[in-house]
Design an enzyme around this catalytic site. Structure first.
Site, mmCIF file in Angstrom:
data_model
loop_
_atom_site.group_PDB
_atom_site.id
_atom_site.type_symbol
_atom_site.label_atom_id
_atom_site.label_comp_id
_atom_site.label_asym_id
_atom_site.label_seq_id
_atom_site.Cartn_x
_atom_site.Cartn_y
_atom_site.Cartn_z
ATOM 1 N N ASP A 22 0.814 -1.486 -0.004
ATOM 2 C CA ASP A 22 0.126 0.342 -0.225
ATOM 3 C C ASP A 22 0.739 1.185 0.328
ATOM 4 O OD1 ASP A 22 -2.508 -1.462 0.288
ATOM 5 O OD2 ASP A 22 -2.148 -1.911 2.362
ATOM 6 N N GLY A 24 1.538 2.622 -2.686
ATOM 7 C CA GLY A 24 1.198 3.529 -3.256
ATOM 8 C C GLY A 24 1.904 3.192 -5.116
ATOM 9 N N LYS A 25 2.217 2.405 -5.142
ATOM 10 C CA LYS A 25 2.724 1.297 -6.806
ATOM 11 C C LYS A 25 1.955 1.935 -7.613
ATOM 12 C CE LYS A 25 3.210 -2.607 -4.119
ATOM 13 N NZ LYS A 25 2.260 -2.251 -3.056
ATOM 14 N N ALA A 48 -3.619 -8.398 -3.822
ATOM 15 C CA ALA A 48 -2.911 -6.939 -3.942
ATOM 16 C C ALA A 48 -4.185 -5.937 -4.466
ATOM 17 C CB ALA A 48 -2.090 -7.294 -4.919
ATOM 18 N N GLY A 49 -3.807 -5.254 -4.542
ATOM 19 C CA GLY A 49 -5.193 -3.636 -4.719
ATOM 20 C C GLY A 49 -4.205 -2.475 -4.672
ATOM 21 N N HIS A 50 -4.248 -2.653 -6.686
ATOM 22 C CA HIS A 50 -3.702 -1.015 -6.289
ATOM 23 C C HIS A 50 -5.132 -0.114 -7.365
ATOM 24 C CE1 HIS A 50 0.135 -3.476 -7.513
ATOM 25 N NE2 HIS A 50 0.044 -3.546 -5.941
ATOM 26 N N THR A 51 -4.610 1.208 -6.768
ATOM 27 C CA THR A 51 -5.657 1.826 -6.642
ATOM 28 C C THR A 51 -4.972 2.735 -7.413
ATOM 29 O OG1 THR A 51 -5.974 1.551 -4.145
ATOM 30 C CG2 THR A 51 -7.509 4.023 -5.502
ATOM 31 N N GLN A 224 2.537 -5.963 -2.546
ATOM 32 C CA GLN A 224 2.543 -6.288 -1.840
ATOM 33 C C GLN A 224 4.223 -5.623 -1.583
ATOM 34 O OE1 GLN A 224 2.197 -9.196 -2.588
ATOM 35 N NE2 GLN A 224 0.025 -8.572 -2.365
ATOM 36 N N THR A 239 3.286 -12.754 3.985
ATOM 37 C CA THR A 239 2.543 -13.323 1.990
ATOM 38 C C THR A 239 3.548 -14.165 2.503
ATOM 39 O OG1 THR A 239 0.898 -12.564 -0.350
ATOM 40 C CG2 THR A 239 3.536 -11.790 -0.205
ATOM 41 N N PRO A 336 -9.306 -1.027 8.559
ATOM 42 C CA PRO A 336 -8.005 -0.108 8.801
ATOM 43 C C PRO A 336 -6.918 -0.431 8.637
ATOM 44 C CG PRO A 336 -9.361 -0.666 10.647
ATOM 45 C CD PRO A 336 -9.735 -1.386 9.075
ATOM 46 N N ASP A 365 1.621 14.947 0.776
ATOM 47 C CA ASP A 365 1.057 16.575 1.885
ATOM 48 C C ASP A 365 -0.049 15.291 2.774
ATOM 49 O OD1 ASP A 365 0.008 13.709 -0.414
ATOM 50 O OD2 ASP A 365 -1.834 15.287 0.342
ATOM 51 N N GLY A 451 -0.812 13.983 -3.956
ATOM 52 C CA GLY A 451 -1.859 14.381 -4.196
ATOM 53 C C GLY A 451 -2.671 12.808 -4.609
HETATM 54 P P1 IMP Z 1 -2.041 -12.992 2.328
HETATM 55 O O1 IMP Z 1 -0.692 -11.902 1.028
HETATM 56 O O2 IMP Z 1 -3.078 -12.693 1.987
HETATM 57 O O3 IMP Z 1 -1.615 -13.883 3.005
HETATM 58 O O4 IMP Z 1 -2.332 -11.893 3.255
HETATM 59 C C1 IMP Z 1 -0.703 -11.732 4.010
HETATM 60 C C2 IMP Z 1 -0.513 -10.564 5.208
HETATM 61 O O5 IMP Z 1 -0.471 -9.705 4.023
HETATM 62 C C3 IMP Z 1 -2.042 -10.046 5.594
HETATM 63 O O6 IMP Z 1 -1.290 -9.850 7.096
HETATM 64 C C4 IMP Z 1 -2.225 -8.620 4.796
HETATM 65 O O7 IMP Z 1 -2.819 -8.691 5.462
HETATM 66 C C5 IMP Z 1 -1.426 -8.621 4.435
HETATM 67 N N1 IMP Z 1 -1.074 -8.199 2.515
HETATM 68 C C6 IMP Z 1 -1.451 -8.876 1.684
HETATM 69 N N2 IMP Z 1 -1.364 -8.406 0.953
HETATM 70 C C7 IMP Z 1 -1.254 -6.750 0.987
HETATM 71 C C8 IMP Z 1 -1.474 -5.569 0.174
HETATM 72 O O8 IMP Z 1 -1.243 -5.912 -1.013
HETATM 73 N N3 IMP Z 1 -1.191 -4.429 1.085
HETATM 74 C C9 IMP Z 1 -0.692 -4.577 2.550
HETATM 75 N N4 IMP Z 1 -1.006 -5.749 2.788
HETATM 76 C C10 IMP Z 1 -0.731 -7.324 1.741
HETATM 77 MG MG MG Z 2 -3.213 -2.280 -1.341
#
Ligand code: IMP
Ligand code: MG
Length: 462
Positions: A22, A24-25, A48-51, A224, A239, A336, A365, A451
Site C-alpha cells: 500500500d 502507492g505503487k 493486491a489492490g492497486h488503486t 505487496q 504473504t 483499517p 501531502d 495527491g
Molecule cells: P495474504 O497475502 O492474503 O496471504 O496475507 C498475508 C499478509 O499480507 C496479511 O497481513 C495481509 O494483510 C498482507 N497483505 C497481503 N497483500 C497485501 C497488500 O496488497 N497490501 C497490504 N497488505 C497485504
Molecule cells: Mg494495496
C-alpha cells in the site's frame, strides 16, 4: 529460429514496495507506464489492490497491470502470480467497460489458479486467521503449488477428463469435499473467457524475453512490499510470494541481469495491514480494533484535527488522523491500516535486499497538517543498539525506536514541481535519501507525490 536482436539494451525497471504494501505503487506505475512498452505483474494475486484514478474516480486493480488504460501496450501476468479466474474475469469485464486495451493482455499458462476449494481451505486454517490474511486463498494456492497439487492456467486446455482428474486429486490431497466435475467445468469455462477476451494464455517467458531482445522496455509492477516477502519479510507475518526485486526474475522467467533498475516506493509515513511487528506504530492494534472509519469531513475527524493542530493529540490519535487523511482503509478488504512514523532501519533493509537505485515517496501531502513529524533513526534494546532487523520475532518485542523530531512539512498542495515543495518537506526527503545512501551510494529520491492523481506525482529533475 532466427531472430533480430536489438543493438541497444532496453530498460527493464522493477517497482517494489519498501514496507508492508500500500505504498502507492499503482499510482506510480500508472504514471511510469506511458514510457514503457510492456507492463508486467510477477507475483501475488487478488491480495493486491492497486488503486489508480480515472477522471477523479478511484479504481482498484487486482491482477491486471496498472498500465492497461494506455493504448498499444503489452501487459503480462507472469508465471509467479496466482489467479482467481472468477475475479479475474470480472476485472477483465470492468476494464473493458472503462475502455482498457485488453487485446495486449497476456496471461502465463504457468500461473496457478485459485479455485474456491483453496479459499475454503485457507478460511478453515487457524494459522491463516492469526496472520490475518486477505482471505483470498493466496497462501494456500502457493502451498498447493509447492505440494505439486496446484493447477496451472494452461492445464485447463487439457482434455476434460484430465482436468477433472487434477481437481479430484487436489480435493483428495487437501481433504476437502467438492464436485470435481462441476469445478473442472467452471474453471474451463472461465479459461475460455480469458482466451476470448484477452491476448490469450501463452508461455509469457518466451514472449517477454523476445520483446526484450527486440528492444522493448519493460516495467515490472511488484505487489505487496519488502517486509511482506515470504523470505525477507517479518515471517510468519508475511504473504507467500517474493515481493522483493528478485521476484521479478523468477516470476516472469527473465534472467536477473535483464533488470536495469529498481525503484522502491514508500509513503511519507508507514502503514501495515494484518498482524506482525511494527516498531514505529502509533497507537496499539487494540485501539485500532475499536475504531470507526471516518471521512476527513466527519465532525469527529474535524475535532480530532483541532487536537492535532494544537499539538495535544496522543500517539493513537495522531495515527488515527493520518489514517483518516490518508484514507488508510484496505483497498481489498476495507480493514483499517495500522499507521506509524517513518523508519530508517526499514528503509536501509529495503535498499539492501532490493538493491534499489531510486525511491519515490508518496502521500507527502498527508503530513502537511501535522505540526511535528518523527523518524526512527535507530533501534535499541535494553540500551544496546540493534544493528540489524531481527529474524526472531521475539527480538522485535523488546525494541525501542530512537526518534528524530522534525517540524511539520508545510503546505504543499499547490506545489507543481519537485523544487516547489516547502523547505521542510525537501529536508525531510533529504534525511531519508542520505540515510539510504549509507547503504547504496548513488541512490536518489526521484519523485514525491502530493495527491492522488497522476499530475500530483512530482518528478525531480535528473
Ligand atoms: P495474504 O497475502 O492474503 O496471504 O496475507 C498475508 C499478509 O499480507 C496479511 O497481513 C495481509 O494483510 C498482507 N497483505 C497481503 N497483500 C497485501 C497488500 O496488497 N497490501 C497490504 N497488505 C497485504
Ligand atoms: Mg494495496
Amino acid at each position: 529460429m532466427s531472430r533480430i536482436i536489438s543493438p541497444h539494451t532496453p530498460r527493464v525497471t522493477v517497482v517494489v514496495g519498501m514496507h508492508w504494501g500500500d505504498e502507492g505503487k499503482g499510482k506510480v506505475i500508472d504514471y511510469l507506464a506511458e514510457k514503457y512498452d510492456v507492463i508486467a505483474r510477477c507475483q501475488g494475486g487478488p491480495n493486491a489492490g492497486h488503486t489508480i484514478y480515472r477522471g477523479g474516480k478511484p479504481f482498484v486493480l487486482q491482477l491486471v497491470p496498472s498500465g492497461i488504460f494506455y493504448p498499444a501496450k503489452t501487459e503480462i501476468i507472469g508465471n509467479g502470480t496466482v489467479i482467481n479466474l472468477n475475479l479475474f474475469c470480472e476485472e477483465v469485464k470492468k476494464v473493458r467497460e472503462l475502455g482498457g486495451n485488453l487485446s495486449g493482455l497476456y496471461v502465463s499458462d504457468r500461473a496457478h489458479i485459485i479455485p474456491q476449494y483453496i479459499i475454503d481451505k485457507e478460511l478453515q486454517r487457524a494459522s491463516a486467521k492469526g496472520i490475518d490474511t486477505t482471505k483470498q486463498g493466496i497462501g494456500d494456492s502457493y502451498a498447493a503449488k509447492a505440494n505439486r497439487i496446484g493447477i496451472r492456467v494452461g492445464d485447463l486446455a487439457k482434455p476434460f477428463s484430465e482436468v477433472e482428474a487434477l481437481v479430484k486429486n487436489a480435493l483428495e490431497e487437501l481433504g476437502v469435499s467438492g464436485d470435481a466435475k462441476a469445478i473442472a467445468e467452471e474453471q474451463i469455462r472461465l479459461y475460455k473467457f480469458v482466451q476470448e477476451n484477452t491476448g490469450g494464455v501463452v508461455q509469457t517467458s518466451y514472449l517477454i524475453n523476445d520483446l526484450i531482445d527486440v528492444g522493448r522496455s519493460v516495467l515490472v509492477e511488484g505487489a505487496q512490499g519488502t517486509l511482506l516477502d515470504i523470505d525477507h519479510g517479518t515471517y510468519p507475518y508475511v504473504t507467500s510470494s517474493n515481493c522483493t526485486a528478485g521476484g521479478a526474475a523468477t516470476g516472469l522467467g527473465i534472467g536477473p541481469d535483464r533488470v536495469t533498475d529498481i525503484i522502491g516506493i514508500m509513503k511519507a509515513y508507514i502503514t501495515r495491514v494484518g498482524n506482525g511487528p511494527f516498531i514505529t506504530e502509533l497507537g496499539t492494534p487494540d485501539e485500532l480494533a475499536r475504531e470507526r472509519a471516518l471521512k476527513p469531513d466527519d465532525p469527529e475527524a474535524l475535532e480530532l484535527r483541532q487536537k492535532v493542530l494544537r499539538g495535544e493529540a496522543d500517539p493513537y490519535e495522531i495515527g488515527r488522523y493520518k489514517r483518516i487523511l490518508g484514507q488508510e482503509f484496505g483497498s481489498r478488504t476495507g480493514r483499517p491500516r495500522r499507521t506509524g512514523w517513518q523508519d530508517l532501519m526499514l528503509n536501509d533493509y529495503a535498499t539492501m535486499v532490493n538493491n534499489l537505485n531510486s525511491v519515490i515517496v508518496t502521500k507527502l501531502d498527508i503530513e502537511d497538517e501535522f505540526p511535528e513529524l518523527k523518524i526512527a533513526v535507530s533501534y535499541r534494546t535494553n540500551d544496546q543498539k540493534v544493528p540489524e532487523l531481527p529474524t526472531d520475532l521475539n527480538k522485535w518485542k523488546g525494541i525501542d525506536p530512537v526518534y528524530l523530531s522534525l517540524r511539520g512539512l508545510g503546505n504543499m498542495r499547490g506545489a507543481k514541481s519537485f523544487n516547489e515543495l516547502p523547505d521542510q518537506a525537501l529536508s525531510f526527503l533529504e534525511i531519508l535519501e542520505s540515510s539510504m545512501r549509507m547503504r547504496k551510494k548513488n541512490l536518489r529520491i526521484i519523485g514525491a507525490s502530493v495527491g492522488p492523481e497522476r499530475e500530483h506525482l512530482l518528478m525531480r529533475a535528473a
